[in-house]
Design an enzyme around this catalytic site. Structure first.
Site, short mmCIF file in Angstrom:
data_model
loop_
_atom_site.label_atom_id
_atom_site.label_comp_id
_atom_site.label_asym_id
_atom_site.label_seq_id
_atom_site.Cartn_x
_atom_site.Cartn_y
_atom_site.Cartn_z
N CYS A 43 0.82 -1.21 0.00
CA CYS A 43 0.00 0.00 0.00
C CYS A 43 0.85 1.26 0.00
CB CYS A 43 -0.94 -0.01 1.21
SG CYS A 43 -1.88 1.51 1.33
N CYS A 48 -1.50 1.77 -3.06
CA CYS A 48 -2.47 2.85 -2.84
C CYS A 48 -1.86 4.25 -2.81
CB CYS A 48 -3.21 2.66 -1.52
SG CYS A 48 -3.46 0.97 -1.04
N LYS A 51 0.05 5.41 -6.01
CA LYS A 51 -1.01 5.45 -7.03
C LYS A 51 -1.84 6.73 -6.90
CE LYS A 51 -4.79 4.38 -5.94
NZ LYS A 51 -5.37 3.08 -5.68
N TYR A 180 -9.48 -3.14 -10.60
CA TYR A 180 -9.02 -1.91 -9.93
C TYR A 180 -7.74 -1.35 -10.57
CZ TYR A 180 -11.62 -2.84 -5.51
OH TYR A 180 -12.55 -3.03 -4.54
N GLU A 184 -7.51 2.04 -12.79
CA GLU A 184 -6.91 3.22 -12.14
C GLU A 184 -5.71 3.71 -12.96
OE1 GLU A 184 -8.22 2.62 -7.49
OE2 GLU A 184 -6.19 2.04 -8.03
N HIS A 438 -26.45 22.45 0.27
CA HIS A 438 -26.62 23.05 -1.04
C HIS A 438 -25.60 24.15 -1.28
CE1 HIS A 438 -28.87 24.00 -4.63
NE2 HIS A 438 -28.86 25.27 -4.31
N GLU A 443 -26.02 16.27 -2.37
CA GLU A 443 -27.39 16.52 -1.90
C GLU A 443 -28.39 15.64 -2.66
OE1 GLU A 443 -29.20 20.44 -2.79
OE2 GLU A 443 -27.43 20.84 -4.00
P1 NDP Z 1 -8.82 -7.42 -9.78
O1 NDP Z 1 -9.19 -8.73 -9.24
O2 NDP Z 1 -9.55 -6.21 -9.37
O3 NDP Z 1 -8.91 -7.49 -11.37
C1 NDP Z 1 -8.25 -8.44 -12.13
C2 NDP Z 1 -8.70 -8.28 -13.56
O4 NDP Z 1 -7.92 -9.10 -14.40
C3 NDP Z 1 -10.14 -8.68 -13.77
O5 NDP Z 1 -10.69 -7.80 -14.72
C4 NDP Z 1 -10.02 -10.10 -14.33
O6 NDP Z 1 -11.06 -10.46 -15.19
C5 NDP Z 1 -8.75 -9.99 -15.13
N1 NDP Z 1 -8.06 -11.27 -15.27
C6 NDP Z 1 -7.78 -12.17 -14.29
N2 NDP Z 1 -7.09 -13.21 -14.78
C7 NDP Z 1 -6.91 -12.96 -16.10
C8 NDP Z 1 -6.29 -13.66 -17.14
N3 NDP Z 1 -5.69 -14.83 -16.92
N4 NDP Z 1 -6.30 -13.13 -18.37
C9 NDP Z 1 -6.89 -11.94 -18.60
N5 NDP Z 1 -7.51 -11.22 -17.65
C10 NDP Z 1 -7.53 -11.73 -16.40
O7 NDP Z 1 -7.25 -7.31 -9.53
P2 NDP Z 1 -6.26 -6.08 -9.59
O8 NDP Z 1 -4.96 -6.67 -9.99
O9 NDP Z 1 -6.80 -4.95 -10.37
O10 NDP Z 1 -6.19 -5.64 -8.07
C11 NDP Z 1 -5.83 -6.59 -7.08
C12 NDP Z 1 -6.50 -6.27 -5.76
O11 NDP Z 1 -5.90 -5.12 -5.23
C13 NDP Z 1 -7.98 -5.95 -5.90
O12 NDP Z 1 -8.75 -7.10 -5.73
C14 NDP Z 1 -8.22 -4.95 -4.84
O13 NDP Z 1 -8.72 -5.61 -3.71
C15 NDP Z 1 -6.87 -4.35 -4.53
N6 NDP Z 1 -6.81 -2.96 -5.00
C16 NDP Z 1 -7.64 -2.06 -4.42
C17 NDP Z 1 -7.63 -0.74 -4.83
C18 NDP Z 1 -8.57 0.24 -4.20
O14 NDP Z 1 -9.14 -0.07 -3.16
N7 NDP Z 1 -8.80 1.41 -4.80
C19 NDP Z 1 -6.72 -0.28 -5.87
C20 NDP Z 1 -5.91 -1.32 -6.42
C21 NDP Z 1 -5.96 -2.61 -5.99
P3 NDP Z 1 -12.45 -11.08 -14.66
O15 NDP Z 1 -13.24 -9.92 -14.14
O16 NDP Z 1 -13.04 -11.66 -15.90
O17 NDP Z 1 -12.11 -12.09 -13.63
#
Ligand code: NDP
Length: 459
Positions: A43, A48, A51, A180, A184, A438, A443
């Site tokens: 983080c 986080c 980022k 995510y 982002e 307001h 709101e």
């Molecule tokens: P996520 O789980 O959010 O997203 C992973 C993405 O990759 C999904 O769209 C998934 O598709 C896709 N995917 C997974 N496997 C494959 C594959 N083999 N080939 C192609 N696409 C694939 O993971 P992130 O890496 O974005 O983030 C990890 C974690 O970090 C999050 O779960 C979150 O909890 C945390 N995080 C939180 C943030 C915040 O609170 N603002 C910011 C950044 C990270 P599908 O949907 O089809 O499974």
């Protein structure tokens, strides 16, 4: 003298591990924490915090565009990647220093080394070529980014580990995944002027979020210039003089400067010695724990992303705190995972708490859905037609607000406050009884009168 070197040995100095270590030490435990990379964890060091700093940087370009409608003439603007990275690094160094000081102030011994379990109570410090013993062990090693290892050319991909330290800003970036991290960073690169494409395998980005939010985010990101390709994945990457040549399953070809893999993260358990001491993992490789964060081995615990429950920093912190309370303050504490408010720092931003419409339909008979989509005030003079979305999901039987979803400026900030109301069990009548502030965008949340949709069991 105790039969062990430490009462608590923590492996991993990220959000969860640091909180548990510091609190346990406050309660009088003799604590050490081992970290192989940098104190602060994902983080603070490469997640986080950096980022969010980059999100701030990337928003200026939109502000400059909006300024003209308010009478400003903004001179030619230029962005310098190296300045941003250097200033961001300085801030991360400062935070890293604060984390270290804070641990030291609480008498937690910091061990800068990789740590592996070599016996139930014995930990090998590989960087120092020695072993120590502990009565209780906490594993808080977090997660690591996934890579598509069978992809030809996978060695040319970067992950969220490397993206914070690129020597130069890519002119063209391809981001894989629709979660995510992918979205982002799509906003960050787009705002900084990089030509940005998102390649996602599914039907719509950001699976798991409310469908209206997903569709509207998609529209707004495209309006800002991010290209989003659905139903597609990479099939090959080849490095040539003019850049990375990409092919996809649907037959797309592209040449880009960087490819950021944002396809999820996995629990970081590799080489930890868990099999040596018999700690069980689940089918996704996460450490299995009970509500008290205890593994199947009595004195070994785990918190945070390595347990793959709710992978968010504040959750890991709560789990670490609960562990210290339970084990070292005689105050058994269990983390409550219901109605966790959260933000996604896409552009526009998302703030959300509670159930999506789909989740509510699956669990409730009668629902009222309130949906407002409007142009926030600032966008009128700016001549910017970006929409804001607010949505309330209400249980028509109890009047309880089950979920609230916002897309638009400051929605992350709003979700924190809405989180309190929803955690307290607020009803739609409570929202209605609350005076509007307001003129604000929020709101809208207390002035939505007519449901846009009524879902009834018998319909
Ligand atoms: P996520 O789980 O959010 O997203 C992973 C993405 O990759 C999904 O769209 C998934 O598709 C896709 N995917 C997974 N496997 C494959 C594959 N083999 N080939 C192609 N696409 C694939 O993971 P992130 O890496 O974005 O983030 C990890 C974690 O970090 C999050 O779960 C979150 O909890 C945390 N995080 C939180 C943030 C915040 O609170 N603002 C910011 C950044 C990270 P599908 O949907 O089809 O499974």
């Amino acid at each position: 003298m105790s039969e062990f070197d430490y009462d608590l040995f923590v492996i991993g100095a990220g959000s969860g591990g640091v909180r548990a270590a510091r609190m346990a030490a406050t309660y009088g435990a003799k604590v050490a924490i081992a970290e192989e990379y940098r104190v602060g964890g994902t983080c603070v060091i490469r997640g986080c915090v950096p980022k969010k700093l980059m999100v701030y940087a990337s928003k200026f370009s939109h502000e400059f565009e909006d300024a003209a409608g308010f009478g400003w003439t903004v001179g030619e603007s230029q962005f310098d990647w190296n300045t941003l990275i250097a200033n961001k690094d300085a801030e991360i160094d400062r935070l890293n220093g604060l984390y270290i000081k804070n641990l030291e102030r609480h008498n937690v011994e910091i061990i800068q080394s990789r740590a592996e379990l070599e016996a139930p109570h014995r930990i090998r410090l590989t960087g120092e070529d020695r072993s120590v013993t502990a009565r209780t062990i906490l594993i808080a090693t977090g997660g690591v980014p996934n890579l598509p290892l069978d992809l030809p050319g996978v060695e040319h991909l970067i992950t969220s580990n490397e993206v914070f330290h690129l020597d130069e800003q890519p002119k063209r970036v391809l981001i894989t995944g629709g979660g995510y991290i992918a979205l982002e960073f799509a906003g960050i690169f787009n705002g900084l002027g990089t030509e940005t494409t998102v390649l996602y395998r599914g039907e719509e980005i950001l699976r798991g979020f409310d469908d209206d939010v997903r569709a509207t985010l998609h529209e707004e990101m495209e309006k800002r210039g991010v290209r989003i390709v659905l139903h597609d994945v990479l099939t090959s990457v080849e490095k040539k003089a003019d850049g990375l040549h990409v092919t996809t399953k649907q037959g797309e070809t592209m040449v880009v400067d960087q490819i950021l893999s944002g396809i999820g993260r996995s629990p970081y358990t590799k080489g930890l010695g868990l099999e040596t001491v018999g700690v069980e993992l689940d089918s996704k490789g996460a450490i299995k724990v009970d509500a008290q964060n205890r593994t199947n081995v009595d004195h070994i615990y785990a918190v945070g992303d390595v347990t793959n429950r709710v992978n968010l920093t504040p959750v890991a912190i709560r789990e670490g705190a609960a562990l210290a309370e339970t084990l070292f303050n005689d105050n058994p504490t269990i983390v409550d995972y219901e109605n966790i408010p959260t933000a996604v720092f896409t552009q526009p931003e998302i703030g959300t708490v509670g159930m999506t419409e789909a989740e509510a339909i699956a669990t409730h008979d009668n629902l009222d859905i309130y949906l407002a989509k409007f142009r926030p005030m600032k966008n009128t003079l700016a001549g910017n037609d970006e929409k804001m979305l607010m949505k309330l999901i209400v249980d028509a039987d109890s009047d309880k607000v089950l979920g609230c979803h916002i897309l638009g400026p400051d929605s992350g900030e709003m979700s924190q406050l809405l989180g309190i109301a929803i955690k307290m069990g607020a009803t739609k009548a409570n929202f209605d009884a609350t005076m509007a502030v307001h003129p604000t965008a929020s709101e809208e949340l207390v002035t939505m009168k007519e449901p846009s949709k009524r879902i009834r069991k018998d319909d």
